[in-house]
Design a protein around this motif. Sequence first.
Motif, PDB file in Angstrom:
ATOM      1  N   TYR B 140      26.202  42.606  35.470  1.00  0.00           N
ATOM      2  CA  TYR B 140      27.618  42.357  35.181  1.00  0.00           C
ATOM      3  C   TYR B 140      27.811  40.878  34.864  1.00  0.00           C
ATOM      4  CZ  TYR B 140      29.517  46.838  36.866  1.00  0.00           C
ATOM      5  OH  TYR B 140      29.849  48.166  37.007  1.00  0.00           O
ATOM      6  N   ARG B 141      28.561  40.593  33.812  1.00  0.00           N
ATOM      7  CA  ARG B 141      28.885  39.195  33.497  1.00  0.00           C
ATOM      8  C   ARG B 141      29.789  38.633  34.597  1.00  0.00           C
ATOM      9  NH1 ARG B 141      32.004  38.006  27.995  1.00  0.00           N
ATOM     10  NH2 ARG B 141      30.317  39.298  27.224  1.00  0.00           N
ATOM     11  N   GLY B 142      30.658  39.484  35.105  1.00  0.00           N
ATOM     12  CA  GLY B 142      31.561  39.130  36.198  1.00  0.00           C
ATOM     13  C   GLY B 142      32.301  40.394  36.580  1.00  0.00           C
ATOM     14  N   ILE B 143      32.921  40.408  37.753  1.00  0.00           N
ATOM     15  CA  ILE B 143      33.674  41.589  38.189  1.00  0.00           C
ATOM     16  C   ILE B 143      35.085  41.151  38.568  1.00  0.00           C
ATOM     17  CG2 ILE B 143      33.822  43.448  39.897  1.00  0.00           C
ATOM     18  CD1 ILE B 143      30.718  43.311  40.096  1.00  0.00           C
ATOM     19  N   ASN B 144      36.068  41.848  38.014  1.00  0.00           N
ATOM     20  CA  ASN B 144      37.469  41.558  38.319  1.00  0.00           C
ATOM     21  C   ASN B 144      38.049  42.633  39.229  1.00  0.00           C
ATOM     22  OD1 ASN B 144      37.697  39.240  36.573  1.00  0.00           O
ATOM     23  ND2 ASN B 144      37.576  40.680  34.867  1.00  0.00           N
ATOM     24  N   ILE B 145      38.740  42.191  40.272  1.00  0.00           N
ATOM     25  CA  ILE B 145      39.401  43.132  41.189  1.00  0.00           C
ATOM     26  C   ILE B 145      40.867  42.743  41.282  1.00  0.00           C
ATOM     27  CG2 ILE B 145      39.320  44.249  43.444  1.00  0.00           C
ATOM     28  CD1 ILE B 145      36.654  42.922  43.948  1.00  0.00           C
ATOM     29  N   SER B 146      41.721  43.734  41.062  1.00  0.00           N
ATOM     30  CA  SER B 146      43.156  43.493  41.170  1.00  0.00           C
ATOM     31  C   SER B 146      43.713  44.394  42.278  1.00  0.00           C
ATOM     32  CB  SER B 146      43.773  43.796  39.803  1.00  0.00           C
ATOM     33  OG  SER B 146      45.043  44.303  39.926  1.00  0.00           O
ATOM     34  N   PHE B 147      44.413  43.781  43.235  1.00  0.00           N
ATOM     35  CA  PHE B 147      44.927  44.508  44.396  1.00  0.00           C
ATOM     36  C   PHE B 147      46.431  44.741  44.302  1.00  0.00           C
ATOM     37  CE2 PHE B 147      41.168  42.481  46.170  1.00  0.00           C
ATOM     38  CZ  PHE B 147      40.609  43.510  46.889  1.00  0.00           C
ATOM     39  N   LYS B 148      46.862  45.899  44.813  1.00  0.00           N
ATOM     40  CA  LYS B 148      48.280  46.188  45.018  1.00  0.00           C
ATOM     41  C   LYS B 148      48.413  46.488  46.513  1.00  0.00           C
ATOM     42  CE  LYS B 148      50.799  49.495  42.636  1.00  0.00           C
ATOM     43  NZ  LYS B 148      50.871  50.337  41.417  1.00  0.00           N
ATOM     44  N   ILE B 149      49.060  45.599  47.247  1.00  0.00           N
ATOM     45  CA  ILE B 149      49.136  45.757  48.707  1.00  0.00           C
ATOM     46  C   ILE B 149      50.593  45.854  49.145  1.00  0.00           C
ATOM     47  CG2 ILE B 149      48.474  44.763  50.951  1.00  0.00           C
ATOM     48  CD1 ILE B 149      46.310  43.148  49.529  1.00  0.00           C
ATOM     49  N   LYS B 150      50.877  46.885  49.951  1.00  0.00           N
ATOM     50  CA  LYS B 150      52.192  46.967  50.602  1.00  0.00           C
ATOM     51  C   LYS B 150      51.977  46.715  52.088  1.00  0.00           C
ATOM     52  CE  LYS B 150      54.362  50.006  47.278  1.00  0.00           C
ATOM     53  NZ  LYS B 150      54.644  51.394  46.955  1.00  0.00           N
ATOM     54  N   ALA B 151      52.673  45.731  52.611  1.00  0.00           N
ATOM     55  CA  ALA B 151      52.450  45.356  54.015  1.00  0.00           C
ATOM     56  C   ALA B 151      53.666  44.621  54.552  1.00  0.00           C
ATOM     57  CB  ALA B 151      51.221  44.451  54.106  1.00  0.00           C
ATOM     58  N   ASP B 152      53.751  44.549  55.883  1.00  0.00           N
ATOM     59  CA  ASP B 152      54.795  43.732  56.521  1.00  0.00           C
ATOM     60  C   ASP B 152      54.300  42.291  56.546  1.00  0.00           C
ATOM     61  OD1 ASP B 152      56.109  46.095  56.893  1.00  0.00           O
ATOM     62  OD2 ASP B 152      55.619  46.284  59.029  1.00  0.00           O
ATOM     63  N   ALA B 153      54.310  41.664  55.368  1.00  0.00           N
ATOM     64  CA  ALA B 153      53.742  40.315  55.254  1.00  0.00           C
ATOM     65  C   ALA B 153      54.364  39.599  54.060  1.00  0.00           C
ATOM     66  CB  ALA B 153      52.237  40.403  55.060  1.00  0.00           C
ATOM     67  N   THR B 154      54.316  38.283  54.095  1.00  0.00           N
ATOM     68  CA  THR B 154      54.795  37.496  52.960  1.00  0.00           C
ATOM     69  C   THR B 154      53.717  37.506  51.867  1.00  0.00           C
ATOM     70  OG1 THR B 154      53.790  35.447  53.761  1.00  0.00           O
ATOM     71  CG2 THR B 154      56.034  35.926  54.517  1.00  0.00           C
ATOM     72  N   GLU B 155      54.113  37.122  50.670  1.00  0.00           N
ATOM     73  CA  GLU B 155      53.145  37.073  49.573  1.00  0.00           C
ATOM     74  C   GLU B 155      52.041  36.063  49.891  1.00  0.00           C
ATOM     75  OE1 GLU B 155      54.992  37.610  45.692  1.00  0.00           O
ATOM     76  OE2 GLU B 155      53.648  36.007  45.004  1.00  0.00           O
ATOM     77  N   LYS B 156      52.419  34.975  50.535  1.00  0.00           N
ATOM     78  CA  LYS B 156      51.433  33.944  50.903  1.00  0.00           C
ATOM     79  C   LYS B 156      50.398  34.524  51.884  1.00  0.00           C
ATOM     80  CE  LYS B 156      51.202  29.106  52.396  1.00  0.00           C
ATOM     81  NZ  LYS B 156      50.587  29.230  53.722  1.00  0.00           N
ATOM     82  N   GLU B 157      50.892  35.290  52.855  1.00  0.00           N
ATOM     83  CA  GLU B 157      49.956  35.906  53.821  1.00  0.00           C
ATOM     84  C   GLU B 157      48.998  36.875  53.118  1.00  0.00           C
ATOM     85  OE1 GLU B 157      52.255  36.101  58.133  1.00  0.00           O
ATOM     86  OE2 GLU B 157      53.058  37.344  56.492  1.00  0.00           O
ATOM     87  N   LEU B 158      49.531  37.644  52.156  1.00  0.00           N
ATOM     88  CA  LEU B 158      48.672  38.595  51.431  1.00  0.00           C
ATOM     89  C   LEU B 158      47.631  37.848  50.593  1.00  0.00           C
ATOM     90  CD1 LEU B 158      51.182  41.363  50.238  1.00  0.00           C
ATOM     91  CD2 LEU B 158      49.703  41.340  52.246  1.00  0.00           C
ATOM     92  N   GLU B 159      48.066  36.754  49.965  1.00  0.00           N
ATOM     93  CA  GLU B 159      47.108  35.959  49.175  1.00  0.00           C
ATOM     94  C   GLU B 159      46.011  35.387  50.063  1.00  0.00           C
ATOM     95  OE1 GLU B 159      49.600  33.305  46.961  1.00  0.00           O
ATOM     96  OE2 GLU B 159      49.879  34.784  45.364  1.00  0.00           O
ATOM     97  N   GLU B 160      46.387  34.991  51.264  1.00  0.00           N
ATOM     98  CA  GLU B 160      45.378  34.478  52.209  1.00  0.00           C
ATOM     99  C   GLU B 160      44.393  35.575  52.619  1.00  0.00           C
ATOM    100  OE1 GLU B 160      48.107  30.953  54.251  1.00  0.00           O
ATOM    101  OE2 GLU B 160      47.675  32.775  55.390  1.00  0.00           O
ATOM    102  N   LEU B 161      44.918  36.802  52.819  1.00  0.00           N
ATOM    103  CA  LEU B 161      44.039  37.928  53.189  1.00  0.00           C
ATOM    104  C   LEU B 161      43.017  38.208  52.088  1.00  0.00           C
ATOM    105  CD1 LEU B 161      46.509  40.490  54.840  1.00  0.00           C
ATOM    106  CD2 LEU B 161      44.642  39.268  55.972  1.00  0.00           C
TER     107      LEU B 161
END
Lengths: 187, 187
Positions: B140-161
């Motif tokens: 693989y030249r590179g692998i891209n992963i895109s997440f869709k997360i629903k959680a009791d969390a701020t966007e900043k917290e999700l980005e940190e996760l």
Amino acid sequence: MAQVTEKIVNGVNVTGLFETIETIKEKPEVGKYNFRATNKWIGGTENHTTVNDFYGACKTFSRKKPHVFVKDEPESLLGTDKGANPVEYLLAGLAGCVTTSIVCHAAAKGIKIHSIESKLEGDIDLQGLFQIDENVNPGYRGINISFKIKADATEKELEELVEIAKKVSPVANTISRPTPINMSLEK
Amino acid sequence: MAQVTEKIVNGVNVTGLFETIETIKEKPEVGKYNFRATNKWIGGTENHTTVNDFYGACKTFSRKKPHVFVKDEPESLLGTDKGANPVEYLLAGLAGCVTTSIVCHAAAKGIKIHSIESKLEGDIDLQGLFQIDENVNPGYRGINISFKIKADATEKELEELVEIAKKVSPVANTISRPTPINMSLEK
């Protein structure tokens, strides 16, 4: 009507294989593939991956039926063992890729293979995953594969096949080279 | 008798998770794992991997039932599509590993997750596999992963996760670091 005779070695259509290689030589864009997967968290350490369509030979292919994988952790790693765990899936991918590389290269050389079995193993130190020691690599330290091959071939030919497989296998190269992973959050 | 109350978040036994981490901190050898697989060629591009026992926490674990994986190539890649192909198995392993890393780290932080879905994709140029151009990486030249997360969390917290998952996931680190593969032939 001219009759086309296909040469089959080790169950591999060698005529088709050489045609594919010739086509890519003439038109390199035919060899550009894009593989895809979607994943869904179920609960705890269980999640499911679905593999269906992929892009290659300048078009998108859809399978008749998708392939679905169940991943989980064993009880000792806080799961319920509904499926193998992700690092074991990586070994399954690697095993398959180097085996198919050996089989196809043998077929191209006209070497008949009777059987191929392999054992894979690799060490992982959980101090990395759990961030106990920042100097510990969370991934496999290395992966060892040992092959048992029965074939109409000399030992030197078999050693060359194993060497080629390591050199050309897409999964082996993804693991042995530093492959960039880009992770993003959909907003 | 004292009653032990276990804290469960996102289906993860957080009490057990913290106990495991504390044990490894005290005795690092408890965190040393060895994962294993055996593989058998069936014919053509089809081969099967079996995953059963593994070593960890200073002992060998055997599952009640092994996990078996069928690998094959789709028709357009000279197979019969009896299973996903090896580079798709690698995506399944990666998807599972980063998802479980997110879920467990969220659980440890007390963040409730409602759902996680992800899409993965990566480019492979078959000029590498077929040795048409030696300068082309077969992996693989590179692998891209895109997440869709629903959680009791701020966007900043999700980005940190997502950031932590990339940093600690064993499969992600095996892929993004140059992991040595040793292949040998049993005599």
